[in-house]
Design a protein around this motif. Structure first.
Motif, PDB file in Angstrom:
ATOM      1  N   PRO A 148       0.820  -1.227   0.000  1.00  0.00           N
ATOM      2  CA  PRO A 148       0.000   0.000   0.000  1.00  0.00           C
ATOM      3  C   PRO A 148       0.850   1.272   0.000  1.00  0.00           C
ATOM      4  N   ARG A 149       1.938   1.268   0.753  1.00  0.00           N
ATOM      5  CA  ARG A 149       2.812   2.443   0.768  1.00  0.00           C
ATOM      6  C   ARG A 149       3.374   2.721  -0.620  1.00  0.00           C
ATOM      7  N   HIS A 150       3.811   1.666  -1.299  1.00  0.00           N
ATOM      8  CA  HIS A 150       4.338   1.822  -2.657  1.00  0.00           C
ATOM      9  C   HIS A 150       3.278   2.392  -3.593  1.00  0.00           C
ATOM     10  N   LEU A 151       2.070   1.865  -3.513  1.00  0.00           N
ATOM     11  CA  LEU A 151       0.994   2.351  -4.383  1.00  0.00           C
ATOM     12  C   LEU A 151       0.641   3.804  -4.065  1.00  0.00           C
ATOM     13  N   ARG A 152       0.642   4.131  -2.780  1.00  0.00           N
ATOM     14  CA  ARG A 152       0.316   5.513  -2.398  1.00  0.00           C
ATOM     15  C   ARG A 152       1.376   6.485  -2.911  1.00  0.00           C
ATOM     16  N   ILE A 153       2.643   6.143  -2.722  1.00  0.00           N
ATOM     17  CA  ILE A 153       3.727   7.021  -3.161  1.00  0.00           C
ATOM     18  C   ILE A 153       3.670   7.245  -4.665  1.00  0.00           C
ATOM     19  N   ASN A 154       3.254   6.225  -5.397  1.00  0.00           N
ATOM     20  CA  ASN A 154       3.197   6.321  -6.846  1.00  0.00           C
ATOM     21  C   ASN A 154       1.823   6.735  -7.373  1.00  0.00           C
ATOM     22  N   GLY A 155       0.961   7.203  -6.466  1.00  0.00           N
ATOM     23  CA  GLY A 155      -0.325   7.740  -6.874  1.00  0.00           C
ATOM     24  C   GLY A 155      -1.315   6.715  -7.410  1.00  0.00           C
ATOM     25  N   LYS A 156      -1.196   5.460  -6.960  1.00  0.00           N
ATOM     26  CA  LYS A 156      -2.061   4.413  -7.503  1.00  0.00           C
ATOM     27  C   LYS A 156      -3.014   3.803  -6.475  1.00  0.00           C
ATOM     28  N   LEU A 157      -2.803   4.100  -5.209  1.00  0.00           N
ATOM     29  CA  LEU A 157      -3.584   3.427  -4.179  1.00  0.00           C
ATOM     30  C   LEU A 157      -5.064   3.771  -4.272  1.00  0.00           C
ATOM     31  N   ASP A 158      -5.394   5.039  -4.443  1.00  0.00           N
ATOM     32  CA  ASP A 158      -6.807   5.431  -4.526  1.00  0.00           C
ATOM     33  C   ASP A 158      -7.495   4.751  -5.705  1.00  0.00           C
ATOM     34  N   ARG A 168     -15.240  -3.181  -9.660  1.00  0.00           N
ATOM     35  CA  ARG A 168     -14.644  -3.222 -10.990  1.00  0.00           C
ATOM     36  C   ARG A 168     -13.330  -4.000 -10.935  1.00  0.00           C
ATOM     37  N   PRO A 169     -12.855  -4.502 -12.072  1.00  0.00           N
ATOM     38  CA  PRO A 169     -11.534  -5.134 -12.089  1.00  0.00           C
ATOM     39  C   PRO A 169     -10.470  -4.135 -11.638  1.00  0.00           C
ATOM     40  N   LEU A 170      -9.495  -4.615 -10.897  1.00  0.00           N
ATOM     41  CA  LEU A 170      -8.422  -3.729 -10.473  1.00  0.00           C
ATOM     42  C   LEU A 170      -7.640  -3.252 -11.691  1.00  0.00           C
ATOM     43  N   PRO A 171      -7.153  -2.028 -11.662  1.00  0.00           N
ATOM     44  CA  PRO A 171      -6.393  -1.518 -12.816  1.00  0.00           C
ATOM     45  C   PRO A 171      -5.114  -2.302 -13.024  1.00  0.00           C
ATOM     46  N   ALA A 172      -4.678  -2.399 -14.260  1.00  0.00           N
ATOM     47  CA  ALA A 172      -3.393  -3.029 -14.558  1.00  0.00           C
ATOM     48  C   ALA A 172      -2.281  -2.177 -13.962  1.00  0.00           C
ATOM     49  N   LEU A 173      -1.328  -2.811 -13.326  1.00  0.00           N
ATOM     50  CA  LEU A 173      -0.208  -2.112 -12.706  1.00  0.00           C
ATOM     51  C   LEU A 173       1.069  -2.500 -13.439  1.00  0.00           C
ATOM     52  N   GLU A 174       1.874  -1.506 -13.758  1.00  0.00           N
ATOM     53  CA  GLU A 174       3.085  -1.784 -14.544  1.00  0.00           C
ATOM     54  C   GLU A 174       4.074  -2.649 -13.771  1.00  0.00           C
ATOM     55  N   GLU A 175       3.941  -2.692 -12.432  1.00  0.00           N
ATOM     56  CA  GLU A 175       4.850  -3.518 -11.631  1.00  0.00           C
ATOM     57  C   GLU A 175       4.492  -5.001 -11.670  1.00  0.00           C
ATOM     58  N   GLU A 176       3.295  -5.330 -12.132  1.00  0.00           N
ATOM     59  CA  GLU A 176       2.884  -6.737 -12.139  1.00  0.00           C
ATOM     60  C   GLU A 176       3.788  -7.564 -13.039  1.00  0.00           C
ATOM     61  N   ASP A 177       4.170  -8.741 -12.547  1.00  0.00           N
ATOM     62  CA  ASP A 177       5.091  -9.602 -13.287  1.00  0.00           C
ATOM     63  C   ASP A 177       4.671 -11.047 -13.101  1.00  0.00           C
ATOM     64  N   ASP A 178       4.065 -11.613 -14.128  1.00  0.00           N
ATOM     65  CA  ASP A 178       3.606 -13.000 -14.041  1.00  0.00           C
ATOM     66  C   ASP A 178       4.758 -13.979 -13.842  1.00  0.00           C
ATOM     67  N   ASP A 179       5.958 -13.622 -14.348  1.00  0.00           N
ATOM     68  CA  ASP A 179       7.101 -14.524 -14.205  1.00  0.00           C
ATOM     69  C   ASP A 179       7.451 -14.744 -12.736  1.00  0.00           C
ATOM     70  N   LEU A 180       7.312 -13.690 -11.907  1.00  0.00           N
ATOM     71  CA  LEU A 180       7.610 -13.832 -10.491  1.00  0.00           C
ATOM     72  C   LEU A 180       6.552 -14.654  -9.775  1.00  0.00           C
ATOM     73  N   GLY A 181       5.424 -14.885 -10.420  1.00  0.00           N
ATOM     74  CA  GLY A 181       4.387 -15.731  -9.853  1.00  0.00           C
ATOM     75  C   GLY A 181       4.443 -17.166 -10.341  1.00  0.00           C
ATOM     76  N   ALA A 182       5.521 -17.519 -11.064  1.00  0.00           N
ATOM     77  CA  ALA A 182       5.657 -18.887 -11.566  1.00  0.00           C
ATOM     78  C   ALA A 182       5.874 -19.849 -10.397  1.00  0.00           C
ATOM     79  N   PRO A 183       5.149 -20.965 -10.351  1.00  0.00           N
ATOM     80  CA  PRO A 183       5.225 -21.873  -9.197  1.00  0.00           C
ATOM     81  C   PRO A 183       6.632 -22.381  -8.909  1.00  0.00           C
ATOM     82  N   GLU A 184       7.387 -22.775  -9.934  1.00  0.00           N
ATOM     83  CA  GLU A 184       8.718 -23.330  -9.706  1.00  0.00           C
ATOM     84  C   GLU A 184       9.649 -22.296  -9.077  1.00  0.00           C
ATOM     85  N   TYR A 185       9.546 -21.075  -9.561  1.00  0.00           N
ATOM     86  CA  TYR A 185      10.389 -20.001  -9.010  1.00  0.00           C
ATOM     87  C   TYR A 185      10.030 -19.731  -7.552  1.00  0.00           C
ATOM     88  N   MET A 186       8.735 -19.559  -7.258  1.00  0.00           N
ATOM     89  CA  MET A 186       8.334 -19.247  -5.889  1.00  0.00           C
ATOM     90  C   MET A 186       8.649 -20.399  -4.939  1.00  0.00           C
TER      91      MET A 186
END
Length: 334
Positions: A148-158, A168-186
């Motif tokens: 939340p702090r990161h989103l607030r600082i970057n004007g995205k939390l609201d 509504r669907p949450l807005p797309a965030l440029e920080e999102e990375d599907d690769d970091l959500g890969a099961p083998e990696y995590m």
């Protein structure tokens, strides 16, 4: 549309496992009060939002009252080895819901979680939640535990909160990375983290290598590799991993602490003390950096400076017996 808000705070670090002081003496009582207030306010639906420990509460109570849930960096496995809750909840404290996954599975409404892709503990917990039904995990690269702090600082939390409350669907965030959500990696991140906590440092390094092989520019993987190598006293090998971690995400203090500690272990005392001093300009309250700077200064012969830094560290955490013992030993030798 009209909304009403109830702000709840557990107070103690008990992960809301015994209700909320002044708002129910048990989980069941607190959930009942939430439902009663919703009925009193003629609410058409309930939304629960929380972060970290509050995120776990949002999931727990939200599941019990059929709410939509937005949880930032939450733990579903309370007091799990290597978790934040394991660090803060007393071991003899009774847990009403040590495992929230059955509640998540039975939830009638969707649960969404945004978590920090640079936070090892967040990723380890997310690895255990990969197969949980009704749960959407979204991993943010370059973000630590404080989403939340990161989103607030970057004007995205609201924008995120407005979309969630409106359904509504949450807005797309440029920080999102599907690769970091890969099961083998995590899974590799979790295994490295757990092995390190169990003092299986070589295993921790092996799993960290698996993680950065899958994701070469992962802050968490490089941090874990550098941390394990430092503990194995393979300083020259640790340094590039930690340097890369800092270049990827310069903010989190742990990588900077370990980088300075590695320089000290290599005998580069002036570089170590200068680097720690630069870290303290960014994080003046980090007692660990103060302590390691004290050790570097002492080894350089600056005994007065070392004792000053050690006193500053003790002032921040007066209950730390290791700092007190070191201060006594150094004062006896000064």
């Amino acid at each position: 549309s009209k909304t009403s808000t109830i702000l709840l705070n557990n107070g103690s670090n008990h992960w809301y496992q015994a209700g909320v002081p002044g708002f129910g003496d048990s989980v069941a009582e607190t959930a009942t009060l939430i439902r009663r207030w919703a009925k009193h306010l003629s609410a058409t639906e309930i939304c629960c939002v929380g972060a970290s420990m509050g995120g776990s509460a949002a999931v727990m109570y939200g599941s019990l009252v059929d709410a939509r849930v937005l949880a930032f960096s939450f733990e579903a496995h309370v007091r799990y080895v290597g978790s934040r809750s394991a660090k803060y909840i007393p071991q003899d404290y009774p847990l009403s819901y040590p495992d929230l996954t059955p509640l998540i599975a039975s939830s009638k409404r969707p649960i969404t979680s945004l978590l920090g892709g640079d936070d090892v503990i967040d990723l380890a917990e997310a690895s255990r939640l990969m197969t949980a039904p009704n749960l959407e995990l979204r991993v943010l690269r370059g973000v630590d535990h404080g989403v939340p702090r990161h989103l607030r600082i970057n004007g995205k939390l609201d924008e995120v909160l407005d979309a969630f409350i409106a359904g509504r669907p949450l807005p797309a965030l440029e920080e999102e990375d599907d690769d970091l959500g890969a099961p083998e990696y995590m899974a590799a991140i979790e295994a490295s983290h757990i092995a390190y906590g169990d003092d299986r440092t070589s295993d921790s390094l092996l799993h960290a290598e698996q993680a950065y092989t899958l994701q070469p520019f992962s802050f968490a993987a490089r941090l874990l590799a550098g941390r394990a190598l430092l503990k194995l006293k393979r300083h020259a090998e640790a340094l590039p991993h930690l340097g890369l971690a800092i270049s990827l995400t310069p903010g989190p203090p742990e990588a900077r602490l370990l980088f300075g500690r590695t320089l000290r272990g290599m005998g580069r005392l002036r570089q170590a003390s200068a680097y720690h001093a630069s870290t303290l300009e960014l994080f003046p309250q980090d007692h660990r950096v103060l302590y390691d700077l004290a050790l570097a200064l002492w080894s350089m012969g600056d005994h007065a400076g070392a004792l000053d830094q050690l006193e500053a560290a003790r002032h921040l955490v007066p209950t730390n017996t290791a700092y007190a013992d070191m201060q006594s030993r150094l004062m006896a030798r000064a």
